[in-house]
Design an enzyme around this catalytic site. Structure first.
Site, short mmCIF file in Angstrom:
data_model
loop_
_atom_site.label_atom_id
_atom_site.label_comp_id
_atom_site.label_asym_id
_atom_site.label_seq_id
_atom_site.Cartn_x
_atom_site.Cartn_y
_atom_site.Cartn_z
N CYS A 47 0.82 -1.21 0.00
CA CYS A 47 0.00 0.00 0.00
C CYS A 47 0.86 1.26 0.00
O CYS A 47 0.38 2.34 -0.36
CB CYS A 47 -0.95 0.00 1.20
SG CYS A 47 -0.12 -0.13 2.80
N HIS A 98 19.28 0.50 0.00
CA HIS A 98 17.84 0.76 0.03
C HIS A 98 17.05 -0.52 0.32
O HIS A 98 16.13 -0.51 1.14
CB HIS A 98 17.38 1.36 -1.30
CG HIS A 98 15.92 1.68 -1.33
ND1 HIS A 98 15.40 2.81 -0.74
CD2 HIS A 98 14.86 1.01 -1.88
CE1 HIS A 98 14.08 2.82 -0.90
NE2 HIS A 98 13.74 1.75 -1.59
#
Length: 411
Positions: A47, A98
């Protein structure tokens, strides 16, 4: 190479256009690795983010990015110009960093939430099943899982962590002051809805209604949540709009591609509730609740981006532990890079060792006639001596090869 958008770079209006339902993730991953120039790939779609992690044939920056932009444009039917302003791009070392941060929940909307690691593992499982992950990405992902586990074990970043679902509960508490005697309607019986229900029960909610397109699933969740002081009820999805007015708080988290609650429902719900307010917490992407419903007096709608404001209040408490976790990530990135550098030297090292062993064996064979009178014990001693000398002579060269690989990477 890693290309993506997340809650920091793109509003929900953009993210929901790129969201991939779990049932379509395998197809999307196959499509990704069939793009020209892409050898391996993984898609993480939650989401809060959509990220493409790829290993590419061509190291050209423009070509590599163009391949991924073409995939995003063609697969989602979204013009590149509408995506590019929100994209971030990482390569090599920064891509590793990351990925480690994402898996460790350092890049999450709510730092320390535990759901993201499971979502990364699910994407990895799907990618493996469709043959999109092999040796290179396999090793990187396995290391990311190890780093995430280490951070969870060595810091307190997750001791008071909250998921998006629990942030929604925090918002409900701020609105009501207390959830005692409140009726909660969960729309969508997935993991997020179930987690929200358990947080609500802990805060005193006594009635939980569950609606899901699959009735059996709704009944299962309702049964699992029931207790001596907790009344639960599974309602038919076809009766959702007829039953929704019973709820003080509606938490919606489905995978629907169309809105479930529209602005036109607002007045009808409020009439049934005798104008008592009704709160909608929409944690679905794409959204389940029409933002226009918020314009109806007495109806209050919060989507997932609205929840970020609540999440920010938790960040200060986690800042110290997050700093410790960031240091762990930095060290793990260095260790991973060193492994890659050492691996680059492996072929040359193996070749040197094999060549030296071949010379050693050839020399012993050449001297067979002169060693004819040696006993078995003496032959073993000669064998051991030659192996030891070979290893000692090779040692400086092997060290030099490893150091050369590290120096080349540093440049």
């Amino acid at each position: 190479m890693l290309l993506g958008v997340n809650h920091n770079t793109a509003p929900i209006e953009v993210r929901e256009r790129l969201a991939i339902p779990s049932g379509s993730l395998a197809d999307a991953t196959r499509t990704l690795v069939h793009q020209p120039g892409i050898r391996e790939g993984l898609i993480l779609s939650t989401c809060n983010r959509v990220e493409l992690v790829t290993l590419q044939e061509d190291s050209s920056e423009s070509d590599g990015k163009a391949d991924l932009l073409r995939f995003l444009h063609e697969y989602f039917s979204v013009p590149p110009g509408e995506i590019q302003p929100h994209l971030y791009e990482f390569r090599e070392r920064e891509a590793v960093r990351h990925l480690f941060r994402v898996a460790s929940s350092l890049d999450s909307m709510v730092v320390g939430e535990p759901q993201i690691l499971g979502q990364v593992k699910e994407s990895y499982t799907v990618a493996r099943e469709v043959g999109a992950v092999a040796g290179n990405l396999e090793g990187l992902l396995q290391r990311a899982f190890t780093v995430a586990k280490r951070i969870r074990n060595e810091t307190q970043i997750g001791s008071s962590s909250v998921s998006i679902a629990s942030v929604a509960v925090d918002l409900a508490l701020k609105i009501f002051g207390s959830l005692e005697g409140k009726t909660i309607l969960l729309v969508g019986a997935g993991k997020m809805s179930e987690l929200a229900a358990r947080h609500l029960i802990q805060q005193g909610a006594s009635t939980i209604l569950v609606a899901n397109r699959t009735q059996v699933r709704a009944e299962k969740i309702a049964e699992e949540l029931a207790g001596p002081k907790i009344h639960t009820e599974a309602i038919a999805f076809s009766d959702l709009h007829a039953q929704a007015a019973r709820a003080d708080i509606v938490i919606s988290s489905t995978g629907s591609s169309e809105k479930i609650f529209h602005a036109s429902h607002g007045q009808h719900f409020l009439q049934q509730r005798r104008n008592r307010p009704m709160f909608f917490i929409d944690i679905a992407v794409p959204r389940d609740v029409d933002p226009g419903l918020n314009e109806v007096e007495g109806c209050f709608v919060y989507d997932i981006d609205d929840l970020q404001q609540v999440a920010q209040a938790n960040l200060a408490d986690r800042a110290r532990e997050a700093e410790v976790a960031e240091n762990i990530v930095s060290k793990e990135v260095d260790k991973y890079q060193q492994r890659l550098q050492s691996r680059d030297a492996v072929p040359a090292i193996v070749a040197l060792q094999q060549n030296a062993e071949a010379i050693r064996v050839a020399e012993l064979e050449r001297l067979q006639s002169k060693m004819a009178g040696l006993t078995p014990q003496q032959r073993e001693a000669v064998e051991a001596l030659t192996r030891s000398l070979t290893a000692k002579l090779l040692h400086p060269q092997l060290v030099a090869l490893r150091e050369a690989a590290r120096s080349k990477d540093a440049e």
